[in-house]
Design a protein around this motif. Structure first.
Motif, mmCIF file in Angstrom:
data_model
loop_
_atom_site.group_PDB
_atom_site.id
_atom_site.type_symbol
_atom_site.label_atom_id
_atom_site.label_comp_id
_atom_site.label_asym_id
_atom_site.label_seq_id
_atom_site.Cartn_x
_atom_site.Cartn_y
_atom_site.Cartn_z
ATOM 1 N N MET A 1 -8.069 5.067 -1.316
ATOM 2 C CA MET A 1 -8.005 5.101 0.128
ATOM 3 C C MET A 1 -6.567 5.155 0.559
ATOM 4 O O MET A 1 -5.660 5.078 -0.232
ATOM 5 N N HIS A 468 -6.837 11.961 -4.752
ATOM 6 C CA HIS A 468 -7.857 11.113 -5.374
ATOM 7 C C HIS A 468 -8.940 11.928 -6.072
ATOM 8 O O HIS A 468 -9.718 11.374 -6.858
ATOM 9 N N GLU A 487 -4.707 4.540 -7.266
ATOM 10 C CA GLU A 487 -3.727 4.625 -6.172
ATOM 11 C C GLU A 487 -2.322 4.949 -6.684
ATOM 12 O O GLU A 487 -1.603 5.749 -6.088
HETATM 13 ZN ZN LIG Z 1 -5.704 6.023 -1.983
#
Ligand SMILES: [Zn+2]
Length: 715
Positions: A1, A468, A487
């Motif tokens: 995210m 991602h 991430e």
């Molecule tokens: Zn992310």
């Protein structure tokens, strides 16, 4: 995210919070101002200590947090170059070189899902049939499923954690309060189908986990069964929790994710992975094909992960022709222009709802969005080997300008082409960017970026969310347990996407994920590395509070990889290893040690000192120039330069040496100089007295005390 800048979101976000914590860290790093004395850091289980190296594979550093010197050192070469690190032997499923082993397996989850969206009640209701194939060597007496929507039940763990205010839960992840009353999933029925016989079973739900007992154990190595589940849930308002709805000038808008009970992962390391969904830690899912249909009012358009199977039924002839044109176009073509939003001629004639059918192969998840308010455009993505895919964007007319979503499809196309060229080809036929209420969330082939994102912020969040697709959608790591593996690796590849895109239009990448102050990342990370309360990178996703999420799950691991690539190994050597990691673990479930071992193996370098110090420990780097003397006191015979490593983290040093009269040279020493101690003297072929010696002259390293990096004659 990820987040978009807080000014563009209706949600309180974490960027500003990080600024505060960085300032706090600076204050705390002053001698005498520390706090949190004696805090014990739990060491993650890190393989089995090798029998030849008794003790532990690595030991958590003693950290008083009290004074700066104690937090920087003392340097211990035996801890830094630890023969027991990554010394556990290979297994049949995980090889010593970091590859999947000869007996590696993953279980498979194929889904067929049919739901209806009740737009007035904001309810998703329907059923799914999961075909679950057990490839493991174990018989399974029960199955575990993930009921992520239950994070919103009154009294959920997430709600209780949020009340503590440490920001480690859904509240913080989503930047607001959990809307009460949406209630999570209603499970109407669960049936197990085997050999044509269907048996109703009583599931057991524990928060966001559901256990399904099996009437007969599911055998190993290829046995499968079908699980049929009837369910519904109410979509929460706003963009919280990575799913939500909003009202626009042209009707209601739904961003829908975590929308069906999903299989938990049974893997070779932990068996069933049942960490609860608390809101922050993301997802861990197995691969399979997902066939799904969404029935909506006729005025609604739907975009979803994967390929639309029935365009003839849900689009007009004109829209289908425009989509065909987009498949050959380098620039975005409107499938539905801003002027056409609300025009009944843009929907197929007839009465009653329409069912949109999609299918995605080799995926761990799917998400979708639906609204009568879509502006829709598309363009071709060029992939390696002459292949192509289709980039698409949907957004409300209010977002359609060229300084905002009017360029979204260009960004999607650009990011995917760059990632495909540099690392691994994009594997799916479509890629959709959705400009709705959810700000910054990724799903296979589809991302939610906020409808108010603009300019550089929209590029940044689009590149990140599509990054991602490589981590964790292709390389299927466990996000909940190892947030940095998606991430951090994603932020790392985003840095080069920004350099490559449109001649560096938005380069260098400097944002809430990476060097938020806009300056030198190696300097900006220092307050985080000095912060006694900052956890190690390798922490549970939910154990990293909101203020540390970007510094520790995004920025620090990405910078670590930049240091390895650009300083320690060099781009060619690093990139070959990084590509090998993606290739080896695509469609599989790597753990951190598989990543470390693969990079070591392909690069041919034991980087244990860096993996341990930067990713597992919180070691600081402090190189210093101690002094200069001359052979026989005669500068023309050579200078003897003494440097030291005061911090716990070793690093090969680079020095710049200037003589009186202006002659200058540069020296790079190998990291092995620190294997036997923290002080090292080397001879430099000087011709005249030295004027200065500087370690890390270009400030490429996160040295926590730059004031001792330079020696000058006469000072
Ligand atoms: Zn992310």
């Amino acid at each position: 995210m990820d987040v978009i800048p807080s000014s563009q979101s209706d949600e309180r976000r974490t960027v500003a919070g990080w600024g505060r914590i960085a300032l706090l860290a600076l204050l705390l790093s002053a001698p005498g101002l520390g706090r949190g004395a004696g805090r014990a850091w739990a060491a993650p289980a890190w393989g089995t200590p090798a029998p030849v190296a008794p003790g532990v594979a690595w030991a958590p550093a003693q950290d008083t947090g009290r004074d700066t010197t104690a937090r920087i050192g003392p340097y211990d070469p035996h801890a830094a170059f630890d023969p027991g690190f990554l010394a556990s032997p290979s297994s049949p499923t995980r090889s010593a070189d970091g590859s999947p082993g000869p007996d590696y397996w993953t279980n498979r989850a194929d889904y067929e899902i049919h739901v209806r969206l009740d737009t007035a009640a904001r309810r998703v209701e329907g059923w799914e049939a999961i075909t679950y194939t057990n490839e493991s060597p174990d018989s399974l007496g029960y199955l575990w499923l993930q009921l992520d929507q239950n994070v919103r039940r009154a009294g959920s763990r997430s709600e209780k954690l949020a009340a503590g205010g440490r920001g480690s839960t859904a509240l913080d992840a989503d930047g607001g309060t959990t809307p009460a009353g949406t209630g999570g999933y209603r499970i109407d029925s669960v049936a197990v189908v085997r050999r044509g016989r269907s048996t109703r079973v009583d599931e057991r739900t524990f928060g966001t986990r559901m256990q399904v007992p099996l009437p007969e154990a599911l055998g190993p190595r290829g046995s499968s069964l079908r699980l049929v589940i009837g369910y519904s849930f109410v979509v929460p308002e706003g963009g919280r929790g990575r799913t939500g709805w909003m009202d626009t000038d042209h009707g209601r808008w739904f961003d829908v994710a975590q929308w069906f009970p999903r299989m938990a992962v049974y893997d070779d390391v932990r068996g069933w992975n049942t960490l609860p969904f608390l809101g922050t830690g993301e997802f861990y899912l197995d691969y399979g094909a997902i066939d799904y249909s969404v029935t909506v009012p006729r005025s609604y358009l739907v975009v979803g992960s994967g390929e639309l199977l029935n365009p003839d039924e849900v689009l007009t002839a004109r829209q289908r022709a425009r989509l065909d044109r987009a498949r050959g176009s380098d620039t975005a073509v409107y499938v539905r222009s801003p002027d056409e939003v609300g025009d009944p001629d843009t929907r197929p004639a007839g009465q009653g709802p329409l069912t949109w059918r999609f299918r995605m192969e080799r995926t761990r998840d799917v998400a979708w969005a639906a609204s009568p308010a879509f502006v829709w455009d598309a363009a071709r993505i060029d992939l390696p080997g002459g292949k192509s895919a289709l980039a698409m964007s949907v957004y409300p007319p209010a977002s359609a300008s060229d300084s905002a979503w009017g360029r979204s499809t260009e960004y999607v196309k650009g990011a995917i082409e760059i990632f495909s060229r540099r690392w691994y080809p994009y594997p799916w036929p479509t890629a959709v960017n959705v400009g709705g209420p959810v700000g910054g969330m990724e799903y296979p082939g589809l991302t939610f970026c906020h409808w108010r994102a603009t300019g550089k912020g929209l590029w940044g969040v689009t590149a990140h969310e599509f990054g991602h697709e490589w981590f964790p959608m292709i390389v299927g790591s466990d996000e909940r347990r190892h947030a940095w593996m998606d991430e951090g690796l994603n932020t790392f590849i985003d840095i080069y996407a920004s350099e490559d895109f449109h001649g560096g239009e938005y380069a260098p990448k400097r944002d809430g994920e990476y060097a938020p102050g806009g300056g030198n990342p190696a300097r900006e990370i220092v307050p985080t590395t000095m912060d006694p309360d900052a956890p190690p990178i390798e922490s549970l996703g939910d154990a990293v509070t909101g203020a540390y999420r970007h510094p520790l799950s995004y920025f620090k691991p990405a910078l670590g990889l930049v240091i390895l690539r650009e300083y320690v190994l060099g781009p060619d050597r690093f990139d070959r290893a990084f590509r090998a990691y993606i290739r080896r673990w695509a469609w599989r479930h790597p753990r951190p040690e598989d990543f470390f071992r693969t990079i070591d193996d392909v690069a041919g370098e034991d980087l244990g000192w860096f993996w341990k110090g930067w990713f597992l420990e919180r070691w600081r780097l402090d190189q210093a120039v101690e002094g200069v003397s001359y052979v026989d006191g005669d500068p023309s015979k050579g200078a003897l330069i003494t440097i030291s490593n005061l911090g716990r983290l070793p690093m090969p040093p680079t020095l710049r040496i200037e003589e009186e009269g202006g002659r200058a040279g540069s020296v790079r020493l190998p990291v092995e100089i620190w294997e036997t101690g923290g002080t090292f003297t080397f001879r430099y072929a000087s011709t005249r007295p030295l004027a200065s010696v500087t370690v890390d002259p270009d400030h490429r390293l996160p040295d926590v005390r730059p004031e001792n990096d330079r020696w000058e004659a006469g000072r």
